[in-house]
Scaffold this active site. Structure first.
Site, PDB file in Angstrom:
ATOM      1  N   ASP A   1       0.828  -1.211   0.000  1.00  0.00           N
ATOM      2  CA  ASP A   1       0.000   0.000   0.000  1.00  0.00           C
ATOM      3  C   ASP A   1       0.865   1.264   0.000  1.00  0.00           C
ATOM      4  O   ASP A   1       0.504   2.274  -0.594  1.00  0.00           O
ATOM      5  CB  ASP A   1      -0.897   0.013   1.248  1.00  0.00           C
ATOM      6  N   GLY A   2       2.014   1.181   0.663  1.00  0.00           N
ATOM      7  CA  GLY A   2       2.906   2.339   0.735  1.00  0.00           C
ATOM      8  C   GLY A   2       3.365   2.774  -0.657  1.00  0.00           C
ATOM      9  O   GLY A   2       3.565   3.964  -0.908  1.00  0.00           O
TER      10      GLY A   2
HETATM   11  N1  LIG Z   1      -1.464   2.782  14.155  1.00  0.00           N
HETATM   12  C1  LIG Z   1      -1.575   2.594  12.857  1.00  0.00           C
HETATM   13  O1  LIG Z   1      -2.319   1.754  12.356  1.00  0.00           O
HETATM   14  C2  LIG Z   1      -0.763   3.450  11.950  1.00  0.00           C
HETATM   15  C3  LIG Z   1       0.228   4.297  12.460  1.00  0.00           C
HETATM   16  C4  LIG Z   1       0.935   5.082  11.552  1.00  0.00           C
HETATM   17  C5  LIG Z   1       0.655   5.028  10.193  1.00  0.00           C
HETATM   18  N2  LIG Z   1      -0.300   4.188   9.743  1.00  0.00           N
HETATM   19  C6  LIG Z   1      -0.687   4.123   8.341  1.00  0.00           C
HETATM   20  O2  LIG Z   1       0.408   3.897   7.508  1.00  0.00           O
HETATM   21  C7  LIG Z   1       0.175   4.632   6.340  1.00  0.00           C
HETATM   22  C8  LIG Z   1       1.466   4.770   5.586  1.00  0.00           C
HETATM   23  O3  LIG Z   1       1.686   3.517   5.017  1.00  0.00           O
HETATM   24  P1  LIG Z   1       3.151   3.064   4.618  1.00  0.00           P
HETATM   25  O4  LIG Z   1       3.043   1.762   3.922  1.00  0.00           O
HETATM   26  O5  LIG Z   1       3.858   4.189   3.970  1.00  0.00           O
HETATM   27  O6  LIG Z   1       3.802   2.898   6.028  1.00  0.00           O
HETATM   28  P2  LIG Z   1       4.215   1.537   6.759  1.00  0.00           P
HETATM   29  O7  LIG Z   1       5.220   0.832   5.935  1.00  0.00           O
HETATM   30  O8  LIG Z   1       4.543   1.893   8.168  1.00  0.00           O
HETATM   31  O9  LIG Z   1       2.886   0.661   6.703  1.00  0.00           O
HETATM   32  C9  LIG Z   1       1.758   0.896   7.476  1.00  0.00           C
HETATM   33  C10 LIG Z   1       0.740  -0.224   7.298  1.00  0.00           C
HETATM   34  O10 LIG Z   1      -0.499   0.370   6.939  1.00  0.00           O
HETATM   35  C11 LIG Z   1      -1.039  -0.334   5.828  1.00  0.00           C
HETATM   36  N3  LIG Z   1      -1.858   0.553   5.038  1.00  0.00           N
HETATM   37  C12 LIG Z   1      -1.489   1.653   4.353  1.00  0.00           C
HETATM   38  N4  LIG Z   1      -2.547   2.174   3.724  1.00  0.00           N
HETATM   39  C13 LIG Z   1      -3.600   1.374   3.999  1.00  0.00           C
HETATM   40  C14 LIG Z   1      -4.976   1.403   3.658  1.00  0.00           C
HETATM   41  N5  LIG Z   1      -5.477   2.360   2.920  1.00  0.00           N
HETATM   42  N6  LIG Z   1      -5.787   0.426   4.126  1.00  0.00           N
HETATM   43  C15 LIG Z   1      -5.300  -0.538   4.922  1.00  0.00           C
HETATM   44  N7  LIG Z   1      -4.013  -0.607   5.287  1.00  0.00           N
HETATM   45  C16 LIG Z   1      -3.170   0.344   4.836  1.00  0.00           C
HETATM   46  C17 LIG Z   1       0.162  -0.823   5.069  1.00  0.00           C
HETATM   47  O11 LIG Z   1      -0.194  -1.931   4.240  1.00  0.00           O
HETATM   48  C18 LIG Z   1       1.096  -1.210   6.179  1.00  0.00           C
HETATM   49  O12 LIG Z   1       0.860  -2.523   6.626  1.00  0.00           O
HETATM   50  C19 LIG Z   1      -0.378   5.928   6.826  1.00  0.00           C
HETATM   51  O13 LIG Z   1      -1.100   6.602   5.818  1.00  0.00           O
HETATM   52  C20 LIG Z   1      -1.244   5.466   7.956  1.00  0.00           C
HETATM   53  O14 LIG Z   1      -2.584   5.240   7.549  1.00  0.00           O
HETATM   54  C21 LIG Z   1      -1.010   3.394  10.597  1.00  0.00           C
HETATM   55  N1  LIG Z   2       9.178   4.311  -5.159  1.00  0.00           N
HETATM   56  C1  LIG Z   2       9.320   4.628  -3.878  1.00  0.00           C
HETATM   57  N2  LIG Z   2      10.210   5.560  -3.480  1.00  0.00           N
HETATM   58  C2  LIG Z   2      10.369   5.876  -2.153  1.00  0.00           C
HETATM   59  N3  LIG Z   2       9.712   5.285  -1.166  1.00  0.00           N
HETATM   60  C3  LIG Z   2       8.813   4.345  -1.497  1.00  0.00           C
HETATM   61  C4  LIG Z   2       8.572   3.964  -2.868  1.00  0.00           C
HETATM   62  N4  LIG Z   2       7.640   2.976  -2.886  1.00  0.00           N
HETATM   63  C5  LIG Z   2       7.306   2.778  -1.595  1.00  0.00           C
HETATM   64  N5  LIG Z   2       8.000   3.584  -0.776  1.00  0.00           N
HETATM   65  C6  LIG Z   2       7.923   3.632   0.687  1.00  0.00           C
HETATM   66  O1  LIG Z   2       8.420   2.396   1.168  1.00  0.00           O
HETATM   67  C7  LIG Z   2       7.667   2.003   2.319  1.00  0.00           C
HETATM   68  C8  LIG Z   2       7.257   0.542   2.189  1.00  0.00           C
HETATM   69  O2  LIG Z   2       6.479   0.365   1.037  1.00  0.00           O
HETATM   70  P1  LIG Z   2       5.249  -0.632   0.967  1.00  0.00           P
HETATM   71  O3  LIG Z   2       4.259  -0.284   2.000  1.00  0.00           O
HETATM   72  O4  LIG Z   2       4.787  -0.628  -0.445  1.00  0.00           O
HETATM   73  O5  LIG Z   2       5.907  -2.007   1.253  1.00  0.00           O
HETATM   74  P2  LIG Z   2       5.664  -2.972   2.469  1.00  0.00           P
HETATM   75  O6  LIG Z   2       5.857  -2.196   3.732  1.00  0.00           O
HETATM   76  O7  LIG Z   2       6.544  -4.147   2.241  1.00  0.00           O
HETATM   77  O8  LIG Z   2       4.176  -3.396   2.224  1.00  0.00           O
HETATM   78  P3  LIG Z   2       3.117  -3.712   3.356  1.00  0.00           P
HETATM   79  O9  LIG Z   2       2.896  -2.368   4.016  1.00  0.00           O
HETATM   80  O10 LIG Z   2       1.931  -4.228   2.628  1.00  0.00           O
HETATM   81  O11 LIG Z   2       3.776  -4.701   4.250  1.00  0.00           O
HETATM   82  C9  LIG Z   2       6.494   2.950   2.398  1.00  0.00           C
HETATM   83  O12 LIG Z   2       6.716   3.844   3.477  1.00  0.00           O
HETATM   84  C10 LIG Z   2       6.486   3.708   1.115  1.00  0.00           C
HETATM   85  O13 LIG Z   2       6.102   5.062   1.254  1.00  0.00           O
END
Ligand SMILES: NC(=O)c1ccc[n+]([C@@H]2O[C@H](COP(=O)([O-])OP(=O)(O)OC[C@H]3O[C@@H](n4cnc5c(N)ncnc54)[C@H](O)[C@@H]3O)[C@@H](O)[C@H]2O)c1
Ligand SMILES: Nc1ncnc2c1ncn2[C@@H]1O[C@H](COP(=O)(O)OP(=O)(O)OP(=O)(O)O)[C@@H](O)[C@H]1O
Length: 524
Positions: free
Chosen positions: A287-288
C-alpha cells in the site's frame, strides 16, 4: 509587625532577622478584624475589578480569534470554490473549442496527430455536450488541466501523446430514457434520487495506451527482480514506452545496458508533467507504494494498476505472479476502477499576511494526521466544519481520513471502515481524553479547519499519509477539503468485491468459528 495602610494596601514591616513586632495587647482579635476589614475589602474590590477587566480582555481576544478563524475558513472555502469554478470553466472552454475542431469526427484518430491543436473532443451524439454520452465521461474533458508541452522531452524519444479513454457507469435510469443529471428529482411532488456517486465505474480505452510508468518499492530484491522482468515484457511484448524513477533506471542499467530504452526524469519539475505523458501507472510493492505513486501526481492521476508485493495490500488487488494476465486485461479494457478520493490540505501560518497566503497544497490518499508529536501535553485543536465549530480535540490528536484511508490509521484509532467509493471525510480522534468523543464521517463537500489556538501549551504536528511532518505552532491552521483529482485504481473484480476481499483477507474481519448446532434448542 505594624500593619500600615498605604493606598488601600496593607503592609507589614519585618525586622531584618525576619521577626515581626509583637502586636500591642490592645489589638484584640476583633480589633484586628475591624482594622483589616476595610483594606481587605479594598483588595478584593481591586481584584474583582481586575479579574473582570481580564475577563473582558479575554472575551475580546477570543471573539477576535473566532472572527479570524471564521474569516480564514470562509476564505479557504472561497478559494476552493474558485479552483472548482476555474476547472469547470476550463472544461467549458475546451468543449467550446472542440465544437470548432471536431476531433471526435475522426474515430480513433490519435491525439498525437493533432499535436499542435488543442486536444479536445466534440460531442459524439450532439447531446448533453459529452462525447461519451450521458452516463460516461471522456478523459479529454477532465484530465487536461495544466498540460503543457515540456521543453525537456525525454531524451531521444519522439513526442508521444496520451491514450484517450472514457469512463462509464451503470445507470438503470438511462435504459428507460429517464436518465437525469439532477441528484434529486421531484416527480409530482415525490422526491427520488436519480444519481448516486458510488456506482461501479468502467474504464474503456479509445486508443491504445502507449506509455507506462513503473514504480517500485525500494530495497527489495524480489521487487527488483520482478521489475526488470516486467519492464522487458512491457517493451518486447507490448511495445510500450516505459518510465521509471531515476533510482530504478540506474538499477536496471547496472543489471544490463540493454535497458537504455527506459526513460526517466532529471528535475523534480518534470514530475509535475508526468500525467501528460503517462497512460498507465504500475506499482510493485504494498500500500505504501500506491501512496507513493499518488504523491507523485499533484493534479490528475493516470489509472494505476497495483501489483501486490507487500504483506497487507489493501489497495493492491493484483497478484504480482500473474502480472501478464492482469496487465493484458487492463491494457485491453474495459476495466472496473475504484475512484479513490483524495484530500487537499493547506497549512496557513499565523504569520501569513492574508488568507490566500497558504503553503503549497498537499494531497493525501489515506489521511492527514494532526498529533502532539514529541510533546507530552494533550493536543488542543479547535476544529471547524465550514464555519461551524465542531469540537476541541484534547488527546493525542486527530485523523482526517479519506474513505480509502478508513482501513489504515483511522481504523486503528477506532474509526469505521468505509467503502472507498463512498465520498466523505472521516473525523477520527486519536486517544481522546473524553468518554464521549466518537468518530464522525462528514460529507464530501465540507471544508474542515483545524486550528492550534494561541493558548495551546505546545505545537501540533501534521503528517500526510504518514510522511512529511510539518510543525503547527499556536495560531497556525490546517485546512482540508476533498481534492478534485482522485486516484483511479484498477480492480481485480470490481470495487465492492475487492474491498470486501481485502477486509476479509487482510484484516480477517469478523472471523469466528461457526457455532455448533448441537446446543440448546429454542423449544427447551
Ligand atoms: N497505528 C496505525 O495503524 C498506523 C500508524 C501510523 C501510520 N499508519 C498508516 O500507515 C500509512 C502509511 O503507510 P506506509 O506503507 O507508507 O507505512 P508503513 O510501511 O509503516 O505501513 C503501514 C501499514 O499500513 C497499511 N496501510 C497503508 N494504507 C492502507 C490502507 N489504505 N488500508 C489498509 N491498510 C493500509 C500498510 O499496508 C502497512 O501494513 C499511513 O497513511 C497510515 O494510515 C497506521
Ligand atoms: N518508489 C518509492 N520511493 C520511495 N519510497 C517508497 C517507494 N515505494 C514505496 N516507498 C515507501 O516504502 C515504504 C514501504 O512500502 P510498501 O508499504 O509498499 O511495502 P511494504 O511495507 O513491504 O508493504 P506492506 O505495508 O503491505 O507490508 C512505504 O513507506 C512507502 O512510502
Amino acid at each position: 509587625m505594624s500593619p500600615r495602610q498605604e493606598n488601600g494596601i496593607v503592609s507589614c514591616s519585618l525586622h531584618e532577622n525576619g521577626t515581626s513586632d509583637p502586636l500591642p495587647l490592645a489589638y484584640s482579635e476583633k480589633a484586628v478584624q475591624e482594622m483589616l476589614q476595610l483594606p481587605l475589602e479594598g483588595i478584593d474590590n481591586n481584584l474583582v475589578e481586575f479579574s473582570e477587566a481580564m475577563r473582558t480582555v479575554a472575551k475580546a481576544l477570543r471573539r477576535a480569534a473566532e472572527g479570524k478563524t471564521s474569516a480564514q475558513a470562509e476564505a479557504a472555502e472561497w478559494k476552493r470554490k474558485f479552483e472548482l469554478e476555474k476547472s469547470r470553466n476550463l472544461q467549458l472552454e475546451r468543449k467550446a473549442i472542440s465544437s470548432v475542431n471536431s476531433c471526435c469526427d475522426l474515430p480513433n484518430k490519435r491525439t498525437s496527430d493533432l499535436a499542435d491543436q488543442p486536444e479536445v473532443c466534440l460531442p459524439a451524439n450532439g447531446k448533453n455536450g459529452h462525447c461519451c454520452g450521458a452516463n460516461g465521461i471522456c478523459n479529454h474533458e477532465v484530465l487536461r488541466d495544466g498540460e503543457v508541452r515540456s521543453d525537456s522531452e525525454p531524451v531521444n524519444k519522439k513526442v508521444v501523446k496520451k491514450a484517450s479513454f472514457k469512463l462509464s457507469w451503470n445507470s438503470e435510469g438511462s435504459k428507460g430514457n429517464q436518465y437525469k443529471h439532477d441528484v434529486v428529482s421531484f416527480d409530482r411532488g415525490n422526491i427520488s434520487t436519480t444519481e448516486r456517486s458510488s456506482k461501479q465505474i468502467f474504464l474503456k480505452w479509445d486508443s491504445n495506451p502507449q506509455t507506462v510508468l513503473v514504480l517500485t518499492k525500494p530495497n527489495s530484491d524480489s521487487v527488483k527482480l520482478l521489475c526488470s522482468e516486467l519492464v522487458r515484457w512491457l517493451k518486447d511484448q507490448k511495445k510500450l514506452n516505459i518510465y521509471v524513477e531515476p533510482r530504478v533506471r540506474s538499477e536496471l542499467l547496472d543489471e544490463s545496458s540493454s535497458f537504455n530504452f527506459v526513460q526517466t526524469w532529471k528535475e523534480d519539475e518534470e514530475v509535475l508533467l508526468l500525467h501528460t505523458k503517462v497512460d498507465l501507472v504500475v506499482t510493485l510493492g504494498g500500500d505504501g507504494t500506491v501512496l507513493w505513486a499518488a504523491s507523485l501526481f499533484k493534479g490528475p492521476v493516470p489509472p494505476v494498476v497495483p501489483l501486490s508485493m507487500g504483506s497487507l495490500g489493501f489497495m493492491t488487488a493484483f497478484h504480482s505472479e500473474q502480472y501478464k494476465e492482469s496487465l493484458d486485461s487492463v491494457l485491453q479494457g474495459p476495466v472496473s476502477i475504484t475512484l479513490r478520493h483524495r484530500l487537499q490540505c493547506y497549512v496557513i501560518r499565523e504569520t501569513a499576511k492574508h488568507e490566500f497566503d497558504t503553503e503549497e497544497p498537499i494531497l493525501v490518499l489515506n489521511e492527514v494526521t494532526i498529533d502532539r508529536g514529541i510533546s507530552s501535553y494533550l493536543t488542543n485543536l479547535e476544529c471547524y466544519c465550514d464555519n461551524t465549530f465542531v469540537t476541541c480535540v484534547q488527546g493525542d490528536g486527530l485523523i482526517l481520513s479519506t474513505t480509502s484511508g478508513s482501513t489504515a490509521y483511522s481504523l486503528a484509532a477506532g474509526g469505521s471502515m468505509v467503502h472507498p467509493q463512498v465520498p466523505g471525510i472521516l473525523f477520527t480522534p486519536i486517544c481522546p481524553h473524553s468518554l464521549s468523543f466518537r468518530p464522525l464521517i462528514l460529507p464530501e463537500h465540507v471544508t474542515v479547519r483545524v486550528q492550534v489556538p494561541f493558548n495551546s501549551r505546545s505545537s501540533a504536528w501534521a503528517s500526510f499519509d504518514g510522511k512529511d511532518r510539518k510543525q503547527l505552532n499556536p495560531g497556525d491552521a490546517l485546512i482540508c477539503s476533498m481534492a478534485p483529482w482522485p486516484v483511479p485504481t484498477a480492480c481485480q473484480v470490481d470495487s465492492t468485491s475487492d474491498f470486501l476481499r481485502s477486509i476479509h483477507e487482510g484484516l480477517h474481519w469478523n472471523l469466528r468459528k461457526i457455532q455448533n448446532s448441537d446446543g440448546p434448542s429454542s423449544s427447551t
